[in-house]
Design a protein around this motif. Structure first.
Motif, PDB file in Angstrom:
ATOM      1  N   VAL A 169     -12.660  94.419  46.296  1.00 12.96           N
ATOM      2  CA  VAL A 169     -13.135  94.380  47.668  1.00 12.96           C
ATOM      3  C   VAL A 169     -14.458  95.131  47.708  1.00 12.96           C
ATOM      4  O   VAL A 169     -14.575  96.214  47.149  1.00 12.96           O
ATOM      5  CB  VAL A 169     -12.132  95.048  48.635  1.00 12.96           C
ATOM      6  N   GLU A 170     -15.433  94.548  48.379  1.00  8.77           N
ATOM      7  CA  GLU A 170     -16.749  95.165  48.499  1.00  8.77           C
ATOM      8  C   GLU A 170     -17.020  95.455  49.971  1.00  8.77           C
ATOM      9  O   GLU A 170     -16.820  94.596  50.824  1.00  8.77           O
ATOM     10  CB  GLU A 170     -17.799  94.200  47.947  1.00  8.77           C
ATOM     11  N   THR A 171     -17.475  96.677  50.270  1.00  8.37           N
ATOM     12  CA  THR A 171     -17.859  97.058  51.624  1.00  8.37           C
ATOM     13  C   THR A 171     -19.334  97.426  51.606  1.00  8.37           C
ATOM     14  O   THR A 171     -19.735  98.314  50.865  1.00  8.37           O
ATOM     15  CB  THR A 171     -17.017  98.252  52.130  1.00  8.37           C
ATOM     16  N   THR A 172     -20.130  96.733  52.404  1.00  2.00           N
ATOM     17  CA  THR A 172     -21.568  96.980  52.448  1.00  2.00           C
ATOM     18  C   THR A 172     -22.027  97.149  53.888  1.00  2.00           C
ATOM     19  O   THR A 172     -21.389  96.648  54.812  1.00  2.00           O
ATOM     20  CB  THR A 172     -22.358  95.821  51.806  1.00  2.00           C
ATOM     21  N   GLY A 173     -23.124  97.861  54.064  1.00  2.00           N
ATOM     22  CA  GLY A 173     -23.725  98.006  55.379  1.00  2.00           C
ATOM     23  C   GLY A 173     -24.824  96.980  55.559  1.00  2.00           C
ATOM     24  O   GLY A 173     -25.575  96.691  54.631  1.00  2.00           O
ATOM     25  N   HIS A 182     -13.400  89.447  46.698  1.00  2.00           N
ATOM     26  CA  HIS A 182     -13.921  88.618  45.612  1.00  2.00           C
ATOM     27  C   HIS A 182     -12.831  88.428  44.558  1.00  2.00           C
ATOM     28  O   HIS A 182     -12.099  89.363  44.253  1.00  2.00           O
ATOM     29  CB  HIS A 182     -15.124  89.292  44.945  1.00  2.00           C
ATOM     30  N   VAL A 183     -12.766  87.225  43.999  1.00  2.00           N
ATOM     31  CA  VAL A 183     -11.816  86.943  42.926  1.00  2.00           C
ATOM     32  C   VAL A 183     -12.512  86.123  41.844  1.00  2.00           C
ATOM     33  O   VAL A 183     -13.353  85.290  42.145  1.00  2.00           O
ATOM     34  CB  VAL A 183     -10.555  86.204  43.452  1.00  2.00           C
ATOM     35  N   THR A 184     -12.181  86.410  40.588  1.00  2.00           N
ATOM     36  CA  THR A 184     -12.684  85.660  39.446  1.00  2.00           C
ATOM     37  C   THR A 184     -11.481  85.185  38.637  1.00  2.00           C
ATOM     38  O   THR A 184     -10.568  85.963  38.372  1.00  2.00           O
ATOM     39  CB  THR A 184     -13.591  86.539  38.558  1.00  2.00           C
ATOM     40  N   ALA A 185     -11.510  83.911  38.249  1.00  2.00           N
ATOM     41  CA  ALA A 185     -10.415  83.341  37.464  1.00  2.00           C
ATOM     42  C   ALA A 185     -10.755  83.403  35.976  1.00  2.00           C
ATOM     43  O   ALA A 185     -11.825  82.992  35.558  1.00  2.00           O
ATOM     44  CB  ALA A 185     -10.167  81.901  37.876  1.00  2.00           C
ATOM     45  N   VAL A 186      -9.824  83.906  35.200  1.00  2.00           N
ATOM     46  CA  VAL A 186      -9.957  83.926  33.747  1.00  2.00           C
ATOM     47  C   VAL A 186      -9.438  82.601  33.182  1.00  2.00           C
ATOM     48  O   VAL A 186      -9.899  82.122  32.161  1.00  2.00           O
ATOM     49  CB  VAL A 186      -9.186  85.132  33.156  1.00  2.00           C
ATOM     50  N   GLN A 237     -15.468  84.003  46.999  1.00  2.00           N
ATOM     51  CA  GLN A 237     -15.322  84.998  48.061  1.00  2.00           C
ATOM     52  C   GLN A 237     -14.074  84.644  48.851  1.00  2.00           C
ATOM     53  O   GLN A 237     -13.883  83.492  49.223  1.00  2.00           O
ATOM     54  CB  GLN A 237     -16.545  84.949  48.972  1.00  2.00           C
ATOM     55  N   LEU A 238     -13.227  85.637  49.068  1.00  2.00           N
ATOM     56  CA  LEU A 238     -12.000  85.422  49.838  1.00  2.00           C
ATOM     57  C   LEU A 238     -12.068  86.272  51.094  1.00  2.00           C
ATOM     58  O   LEU A 238     -11.729  87.444  51.090  1.00  2.00           O
ATOM     59  CB  LEU A 238     -10.771  85.820  49.019  1.00  2.00           C
TER      60      LEU A 238
END
Length: 105
Positions: free
Chosen positions: A22-26, A36-40, A73-74
């Motif tokens: 999870v990313e938190t930005t201003g 965010h998710v990435t599939a292997v 992006q989720l």
């Protein structure tokens, strides 16, 4: 099989079919919380994003399907004000397992 692992620095290291954070930005006086998710490997599942702070609760959820190597992006939540008191939880379900995604620092 586990579907992801977390290093001691808070970054997600892929162990199974998924890695997430999870990313938190201003941005312009607002906070933007994004999952965010990435599939292997090829994977399908569901997500639930929950963001709360005194008197405010926002939830989003849905399904996802990714091919190996894809990133998605989720959900995205926008809030006014500072990050203090903010609680964020992103949970993924895939392959009969549940994964709680760490906040990226």
């Amino acid at each position: 099989t586990a579907i992801a692992g977390q290093s001691d620095r808070g970054a997600t290291q892929p162990v199974g079919p998924l890695a997430c954070h999870v990313e938190t930005t201003g941005r312009g006086g607002s906070l933007i919380v994004t999952g965010h998710v990435t599939a292997v490997e090829d994977v399908a599942g569901a997500y639930h994003l929950r963001v709360s702070r005194a008197g405010v609760l926002m939830t989003q959820g849905g399904s996802f399907a990714l091919r190996a190597g894809e990133t998605a992006q989720l959900g995205e939540v926008s809030l006014n004000g500072p990050a203090s008191g903010l609680t964020v939880d992103l949970t993924l379900e895939a392959g009969g397992r549940s994964l709680r995604c760490p906040e990226q620092t």
